[in-house]
Design an enzyme around this catalytic site. Structure first.
Site, short mmCIF file in Angstrom:
data_model
loop_
_atom_site.label_atom_id
_atom_site.label_comp_id
_atom_site.label_asym_id
_atom_site.label_seq_id
_atom_site.Cartn_x
_atom_site.Cartn_y
_atom_site.Cartn_z
N GLU A 59 58.20 15.26 7.58
CA GLU A 59 59.47 15.81 7.01
C GLU A 59 60.14 14.58 6.34
O GLU A 59 60.90 14.83 5.21
CB GLU A 59 60.32 16.13 8.09
CG GLU A 59 59.91 17.61 8.85
CD GLU A 59 61.03 17.91 9.96
OE1 GLU A 59 61.13 19.23 10.05
OE2 GLU A 59 60.74 17.14 10.99
N GLU A 62 55.37 21.19 15.58
CA GLU A 62 56.69 21.23 16.34
C GLU A 62 56.59 22.34 17.39
O GLU A 62 56.61 22.48 18.53
CB GLU A 62 57.89 21.22 15.61
CG GLU A 62 58.50 20.10 15.20
CD GLU A 62 57.90 19.49 14.00
OE1 GLU A 62 58.44 18.35 13.47
OE2 GLU A 62 57.06 20.02 13.53
#
Length: 256
Positions: free
Chosen positions: A110, A130
């Site tokens: 990210e 995730e």
């Protein structure tokens, strides 16, 4: 143990190199990293002598994402309005390159997605795992990936949590250049040099237009673009660029 600052900065010919410096913790993002990166982004934006930024990870990898142990202790990996890692919610206005070696996983990817270009060493792994931990990649993974790569590829990465290598990432347009393993920073510096040779106002304006146009309707597209482009094309640097071309000499940019 690493007793150096969590984030290191270095200037090279108008380029700000920002190094995530927690190699023993896989450059996991804690409060110190978030603040260090955030302050580095402030410096990049505010210093007229800086044209381009590079983010790099010390040690064997770029970043494994949020430091879960620090988070449990109550530390925040967010910094002000810039958000996760001092970057993901509000990137700098100037161009930013991620130089990825080893791995950029979860929040690490990210961070790279918050950059404008990505250079990766051969064999580096990139992914948002995730879902394997009961989480959603909420610092940009699930909103930026579909804007960078084909929808179904982004969906597979998000739903399986499986990483891809740098070569695959380049093939789908996620990575700009694949360097030899260990050569990502050098390749990023070479790319930064080609960028920083150009006019600073034009760099900022070009980045802003490309980022913002994703939300423009056809009815407003030209007006919104011209509001950004007009001041740049009427600047002193624009006149200098044309004059230097006619006189067959390198331009001397002044940022105005």
């Amino acid at each position: 143990m690493n007793d150096q600052p969590a984030v290191l900065t270095e200037r090279r010919d108008g380029v700000l190199i920002v190094t995530l410096n927690r190699p023993d913790q896989r450059n996991a993002i804690n409060a110190a990293v978030a603040e260090g990166v955030g302050r580095a982004m402030e410096t990049l934006d505010e210093d007229a002598d800086l044209r381009v930024g590079i983010i790099f990870g010390a040690g064997k990898g770029f970043s494994a994402g949020m430091d879960l142990k620090a988070f449990v202790r109550g530390e925040s990996p967010y910094w002000g309005e810039r958000g996760f890692a001092g970057l993901c919610q509000q990137p700098p206005v100037k161009p930013l390159i991620a130089a990825v070696e080893g791995f950029a996983l979860a929040g690490g990817l990210e961070i790279a997605l918050a950059c404008d270009l990505i250079v990766a060493g051969a064999g580096a792994r990139l992914g948002i795992p995730e879902v394997k931990r009961g989480l959603v990649a909420g610092a940009g993974g699930v909103v930026r990936l579909p804007r960078r790569i084909p929808f179904h590829v982004a969906m597979e990465l998000a739903l399986t949590g499986d990483p891809i290598d740098a070569e695959h990432a380049a093939a789908i347009g996620l990575v700009n250049h694949v360097a030899p393993a260990g050569g990502a920073l050098d390749a990023a510096l070479e790319l930064a040099g080609r960028i920083s040779a150009n006019a600073p106002l034009a760099l900022i304006g070009s980045k802003r237009a490309i980022v913002e146009q994703q939300d423009w309707s056809l009815d407003e597209l030209w007006d919104r673009q011209n509001a950004i482009v007009g001041p740049v094309n009427g600047s002193e640097d624009a006149r200098e660029g044309a004059t230097a071309f006619a006189e067959k000499r390198p331009p001397v940019w002044k940022g105005r």
